[in-house]
Design an enzyme around this catalytic site. Structure first.
Site, PDB file in Angstrom:
ATOM      1  N   ASN A 182      15.599 -39.012 -10.962  1.00  0.00           N
ATOM      2  CA  ASN A 182      15.503 -38.085 -12.104  1.00  0.00           C
ATOM      3  C   ASN A 182      16.870 -37.471 -12.363  1.00  0.00           C
ATOM      4  OD1 ASN A 182      12.826 -38.636 -11.755  1.00  0.00           O
ATOM      5  ND2 ASN A 182      12.398 -36.736 -10.662  1.00  0.00           N
ATOM      6  N   HIS A 242      10.517 -30.891 -14.700  1.00  0.00           N
ATOM      7  CA  HIS A 242       9.633 -30.457 -13.614  1.00  0.00           C
ATOM      8  C   HIS A 242       8.251 -30.058 -14.116  1.00  0.00           C
ATOM      9  CE1 HIS A 242      13.433 -30.348 -11.304  1.00  0.00           C
ATOM     10  NE2 HIS A 242      12.624 -30.895 -10.415  1.00  0.00           N
ATOM     11  N   CYS A 298      12.563 -41.254  -4.359  1.00  0.00           N
ATOM     12  CA  CYS A 298      11.505 -40.284  -4.615  1.00  0.00           C
ATOM     13  C   CYS A 298      11.560 -39.746  -6.051  1.00  0.00           C
ATOM     14  CB  CYS A 298      11.578 -39.135  -3.608  1.00  0.00           C
ATOM     15  SG  CYS A 298      13.149 -38.271  -3.651  1.00  0.00           S
ATOM     16  N   ARG A 302      12.008 -31.536   1.724  1.00  0.00           N
ATOM     17  CA  ARG A 302      13.305 -31.391   1.069  1.00  0.00           C
ATOM     18  C   ARG A 302      13.627 -29.907   1.037  1.00  0.00           C
ATOM     19  NH1 ARG A 302      14.433 -32.605  -4.779  1.00  0.00           N
ATOM     20  NH2 ARG A 302      12.891 -31.079  -5.310  1.00  0.00           N
ATOM     21  N   ARG A 346      17.668 -33.863 -18.463  1.00  0.00           N
ATOM     22  CA  ARG A 346      16.331 -34.449 -18.287  1.00  0.00           C
ATOM     23  C   ARG A 346      15.221 -33.661 -18.968  1.00  0.00           C
ATOM     24  NH1 ARG A 346      15.650 -33.586 -11.774  1.00  0.00           N
ATOM     25  NH2 ARG A 346      13.415 -33.557 -12.067  1.00  0.00           N
ATOM     26  N   ARG A 359       8.574 -30.966  -2.304  1.00  0.00           N
ATOM     27  CA  ARG A 359       9.520 -30.106  -3.040  1.00  0.00           C
ATOM     28  C   ARG A 359       9.272 -28.656  -2.603  1.00  0.00           C
ATOM     29  NH1 ARG A 359       8.544 -34.129  -7.373  1.00  0.00           N
ATOM     30  NH2 ARG A 359      10.545 -34.709  -8.283  1.00  0.00           N
TER      31      ARG A 359
HETATM   32  C1  PEP Z   1      15.050 -36.424  -8.441  1.00  0.00           C
HETATM   33  O1  PEP Z   1      16.006 -35.816  -8.932  1.00  0.00           O
HETATM   34  O2  PEP Z   1      14.770 -37.609  -8.718  1.00  0.00           O
HETATM   35  C2  PEP Z   1      14.159 -35.746  -7.487  1.00  0.00           C
HETATM   36  C3  PEP Z   1      13.233 -36.406  -6.830  1.00  0.00           C
HETATM   37  O3  PEP Z   1      14.289 -34.387  -7.343  1.00  0.00           O
HETATM   38  P1  PEP Z   1      13.799 -33.340  -8.459  1.00  0.00           P
HETATM   39  O4  PEP Z   1      12.976 -34.100  -9.482  1.00  0.00           O
HETATM   40  O5  PEP Z   1      12.990 -32.306  -7.791  1.00  0.00           O
HETATM   41  O6  PEP Z   1      15.077 -32.837  -9.018  1.00  0.00           O
HETATM   42 MG    MG Z   2      16.628 -33.959  -8.029  1.00  0.00          MG
END
Ligand code: PEP
Ligand code: MG
Length: 580
Positions: free
Chosen positions: A456, A192, A504, A335, A467, A299
């Site tokens: 992600n 993030h 997304c 979201r 991640r 977000r």
């Molecule tokens: C994802 O997981 O791809 C997503 C868009 O949500 P976040 O990156 O906020 O977990």
């Molecule tokens: Mg996510």
């Protein structure tokens, strides 16, 4: 001159001075007995420290009002009020007299007791006060012990920030106007922190392992967020070459903006939708510049992280309504809060061994119906101000989706009872970002108005590779056949049910894989707004038929190496580099 190579995480090139930011621990607080005749002197020390801390906070308040958000300024204002709280001062004075101990110890002891009491409160507002109390007492004790400390909100000159790790909340609250680049030991492209760096157009290279040991404060740096190179103390030639690259990068981006008003349509007439991801409401003002057809992912949890507290219904309503009004008729997909993992709500420490497998997103929301329904009511109310869609994160199966839909119904009832209007029809979508959701996409499609694939997380959970962990970043391969099969399954399930499949996750904004996603049948691509023109350029130069053939071959490949080389060859044939 030395060059290091990390994970390219936010494109752009920055040249500037390194600011090495290593968070220090809280100091050991001295504790000693004082004599009665020292009482007056101890009290005077406190008053003086109080005055210095207040002057510092006042200056921060003024700077935040000028350069940052109102929420940020409000935090400093609240800190000032705490310092001026005469009741608390009286209590300190009493304990000083009674215990005859040095004043920094008394301040620490009393604020610690109070913070603990507040942190245990069931009321989130009180829990958040605990953080403020700790912040203010820390500043006061620093003054008493003559410690100078630095907060990233206090930055007042341009720097390239060099850090071991940085939480998303730190990125939100640092003085971004002066952060020209970011270099970090930890993290990867889909963490993030990287997502926020891209949102704020800060070139960033992450996952450099121990770059904080290699760089000294004040070193000259070149940070190339597209290649992942960081040059420490570059020679003159390297600086000149990179200055040239900065100019070329600017020119290329300006040219791409010419595509703004053209449709995202393939050569054979297949139209898809390109939308923007936003993290803070102010980003909504930028999206039309890049030709976004709406917001595919807002977000919402960052609202809480920026404010440093749980936003109440009114605050949330104002933020959502602002975003909706800013983009006019365009759709905005909010979201619901995805807290947990690396996005911890202020005042709520969740002690977990595996936070990414823990109490995150919809799991957290369903366990906190009051917080969740407050958010749903705020979104429902804002639906009167534009075209809103709601989306639930981290759904693992139909039970969770049904519970979330049930709470949405309850929130609707509550709005009715309170006389709040909301739109008659609001689309409600499901994020597909857990393998179990992709596997049961056919079932989830029955209760969803659309899907949005969060690659992600889907990639992280499919490959079991955190991640944010640079050591296993090599495993997070979007072109892995397992990931491609999940994408195909999800998109097919959506289409069989007659609903749209959006994406997304960061993959949606990666132009090198756009043809593959088109071929798999993706309907909507949502990404950092500034990536839209590049993706659109690829779409407009490709034919759906050929993309489908590419996707077919990719799906029958054995490895991501094979898929990547297929895609590379396809791209070189379809978009040959211009002859010079
Ligand atoms: C994802 O997981 O791809 C997503 C868009 O949500 P976040 O990156 O906020 O977990
Ligand atoms: Mg996510």
């Amino acid at each position: 001159m030395k060059t290091f190579s990390g994970i390219p995480s936010s494109s752009g090139i920055a040249i500037g001075k390194a600011f090495l930011y290593l968070e220090e621990d809280f100091p050991e607080i001295p504790r000693y007995t004082i004599r009665k005749n020292q009482l007056e002197a101890e009290w005077t020390r406190l008053l003086q420290a109080n005055g210095e801390a207040a002057a510092e906070i006042q200056a921060l308040y003024e700077q935040a009002s000028r350069e940052m958000s109102k929420e940020q300024a409000d935090i400093f204002e609240a800190h000032l009020l705490m310092l001026e709280d005469t009741d608390f001062q009286e209590q300190i004075k009493e304990r000083l007299r009674a215990n005859l101990q040095n004043i920094e110890w008394i301040v620490w002891e009393m604020s610690h007791e109070l913070a603990l009491k507040l942190a245990a409160s069931p009321d989130p507002v009180f829990r958040e006060r605990a953080i403020d109390i700790s912040d203010v007492s820390r500043r006061l004790i620093d003054k008493l012990l003559s410690i100078t400390r630095f907060s990233l909100a206090d930055l007042n000159q341009d720097v390239i920030l060099v850090v071991h790790d940085l939480l998303p909340s730190n990125v939100l609250n640092m003085n971004k106007a002066h952060v020209k680049g970011l270099v970090m030991d930890m993290g990867s492209r889909t963490s993030h922190t990287a997502i926020l760096a891209r949102a704020f157009n800060i070139p960033a290279v992450l996952g450099l392992s121990d770059i904080t040991k290699e760089i000294k404060d004040g070193d000259k740096l070149v940070v190339n967020g597209a290649t992942g190179d960081v040059i420490v103390n570059p020679d003159r030639l390297a600086v000149i070459q990179n200055e040239g690259a900065i100019n070329r990068f600017r020119k290329m981006n300006a040219e791409l903006l010419d595509l703004r008003d053209l449709p995202a349509e393939t050569l054979d007439g297949h139209r898809v939708s390109l939308k923007a991801n936003i993290e803070v409401p102010e980003e909504a003002e930028q999206i039309s510049r890049y030709g976004a057809e709406g917001i595919g992912l807002y977000r919402s949890e960052f609202l809480f992280l920026t404010a440093g507290k749980t936003a109440d219904e009114e605050e949330q309503y104002r933020a959502y309504s602002h975003v909706l009004k800013t983009v006019g008729d365009l759709p905005v997909t909010i979201r619901t809060m995805d807290v947990g993992g690396d996005k911890l709500l202020p005042g709520l420490r969740i002690d977990e061994k595996n936070p990414l497998l823990g109490w995150r997103a919809i799991r957290f929301s369903l366990a906190h119906p009051e917080l969740f329904k407050t958010q749903l009511r705020a979104i429902l109310r804002a639906s009167m101000d534009g075209n809103v869609r709601i989306m639930f994160p981290m759904i693992s199966g139909i039970e969770e989706l049904e519970q979330a839909l049930f709470m949405l119904e309850e929130a609707r009832d509550e709005c009715r009872k309170r006389g709040h209007a909301f739109a008659g029809h609001i689309e409600v979508g499901t994020m597909i970002e857990i393998p179990s959701a992709a596997m049961t996409a056919d079932v989830l499609a029955e209760q969803s108005d659309f899907f949005s694939i969060g690659t992600n997380d889907l990639i992280q959970y499919t490959l079991a590779a955190d991640r944010g962990n640079e050591r296993v970043n090599y495993l997070a391969q979007p072109a892995h056949p397992a990931v491609l099969r999940f994408l195909r399954m999800t998109i097919d399930a959506a289409h069989q049910r007659g609903i749209q499949a959006a994406m997304c996750g960061e993959l949606a904004g990666d132009p090198s894989l756009t043809p593959l996603l088109l071929g798999l049948g993706l309907d909507e691509f949502s990404m950092t707004a500034s990536s839209i023109p590049q993706v659109k350029k690829i779409i407009r130069g490709a034919s759906l038929e050929k993309c489908r053939a590419l996707a077919g071959k990719a799906l029958s490949s054995r490895s991501y190496h094979q898929v990547n080389s297929l895609v590379e060859t396809w791209m070189a044939e379809t978009f040959p580099p211009p002859r010079v």
